[in-house]
Write a protein that holds these residues in place. Structure first.
Motif, PDB file in Angstrom:
ATOM      1  N   ASP A  97       0.840  -1.205   0.000  1.00 47.28           N
ATOM      2  CA  ASP A  97       0.000   0.000   0.000  1.00 47.28           C
ATOM      3  C   ASP A  97       0.869   1.247   0.000  1.00 47.28           C
ATOM      4  O   ASP A  97       0.575   2.221  -0.684  1.00 47.28           O
ATOM      5  CB  ASP A  97      -0.918   0.017   1.225  1.00 47.28           C
ATOM      6  CG  ASP A  97      -2.034  -1.015   1.138  1.00 47.28           C
ATOM      7  OD1 ASP A  97      -2.331  -1.491   0.020  1.00 47.28           O
ATOM      8  OD2 ASP A  97      -2.597  -1.353   2.190  1.00 47.28           O
TER       9      ASP A  97
ATOM     10  N   GLN B  30       2.366   1.780  -3.439  1.00 48.67           N
ATOM     11  CA  GLN B  30       1.292   2.147  -4.358  1.00 48.67           C
ATOM     12  C   GLN B  30       0.916   3.616  -4.188  1.00 48.67           C
ATOM     13  O   GLN B  30       0.782   4.344  -5.159  1.00 48.67           O
ATOM     14  CB  GLN B  30       0.087   1.225  -4.115  1.00 48.67           C
ATOM     15  CG  GLN B  30      -0.951   1.282  -5.208  1.00 48.67           C
ATOM     16  CD  GLN B  30      -2.189   2.062  -4.803  1.00 48.67           C
ATOM     17  OE1 GLN B  30      -2.458   2.287  -3.626  1.00 48.67           O
ATOM     18  NE2 GLN B  30      -2.911   2.506  -5.784  1.00 48.67           N
ATOM     19  N   LYS B  31       0.801   4.069  -2.950  1.00 48.59           N
ATOM     20  CA  LYS B  31       0.434   5.457  -2.689  1.00 48.59           C
ATOM     21  C   LYS B  31       1.578   6.417  -3.008  1.00 48.59           C
ATOM     22  O   LYS B  31       1.373   7.458  -3.618  1.00 48.59           O
ATOM     23  CB  LYS B  31      -0.010   5.623  -1.236  1.00 48.59           C
ATOM     24  CG  LYS B  31      -1.345   4.990  -0.966  1.00 48.59           C
ATOM     25  CD  LYS B  31      -1.721   5.055   0.501  1.00 48.59           C
ATOM     26  CE  LYS B  31      -3.031   4.342   0.740  1.00 48.59           C
ATOM     27  NZ  LYS B  31      -3.269   4.045   2.135  1.00 48.59           N
TER      28      LYS B  31
ATOM     29  N   LYS C 238      -3.012  -2.148  -7.700  1.00 46.48           N
ATOM     30  CA  LYS C 238      -2.794  -2.483  -6.296  1.00 46.48           C
ATOM     31  C   LYS C 238      -2.098  -3.836  -6.176  1.00 46.48           C
ATOM     32  O   LYS C 238      -1.748  -4.271  -5.094  1.00 46.48           O
ATOM     33  CB  LYS C 238      -4.123  -2.516  -5.555  1.00 46.48           C
ATOM     34  CG  LYS C 238      -4.788  -1.147  -5.481  1.00 46.48           C
ATOM     35  CD  LYS C 238      -6.050  -1.221  -4.636  1.00 46.48           C
ATOM     36  CE  LYS C 238      -6.880   0.027  -4.729  1.00 46.48           C
ATOM     37  NZ  LYS C 238      -6.315   1.207  -4.184  1.00 46.48           N
TER      38      LYS C 238
END
Length: 103
Positions: free
Chosen positions: A26, A29-30, A37
């Motif tokens: 996560d 990804q951010k 994802k």
């Protein structure tokens, strides 16, 4: 990385075709704004490797190998094992495309 940078023998033998790979998280990804994802993030590409010759770049996300989804480097190695040619689906900067890899 190690000695003998001009001879990527270790990279060629590990099944990764010269790729350093990391599982998608996560946080990754951010931080990088990936749309995907899932998949594995390319962290490095060995000079002169099949991956470099094909144009794979650090920061690319590998989504599939020969149309099979891939979630970690062990899965990538398994899917790539004993294959001379691979078709890899990549996300780069919001674009999706296929890259042919040859050993």
């Amino acid at each position: 990385a190690g000695q003998g940078g001009a001879n990527p023998e270790g990279a060629a033998d590990d099944g990764l075709l010269g790729l350093g790979l990391s599982k998608m998280t996560d946080a990754l990804q951010k931080r990088h704004g990936y749309e995907s994802k899932t998949g594995i993030v390319v962290t490095s590409v060995a000079p002169g490797s099949p991956a470099q010759r094909a144009g794979v770049q650090p920061g690319d996300v590998i989504l599939s190998v020969n149309n099979a989804a891939v979630a970690n480097s062990a899965q990538f190695v398994k899917l790539a094992a004993n294959k001379k040619r691979l078709l890899v689906r990549i996300e780069r900067a919001g674009e999706y495309f296929f890259v042919p890899l040859r050993r």
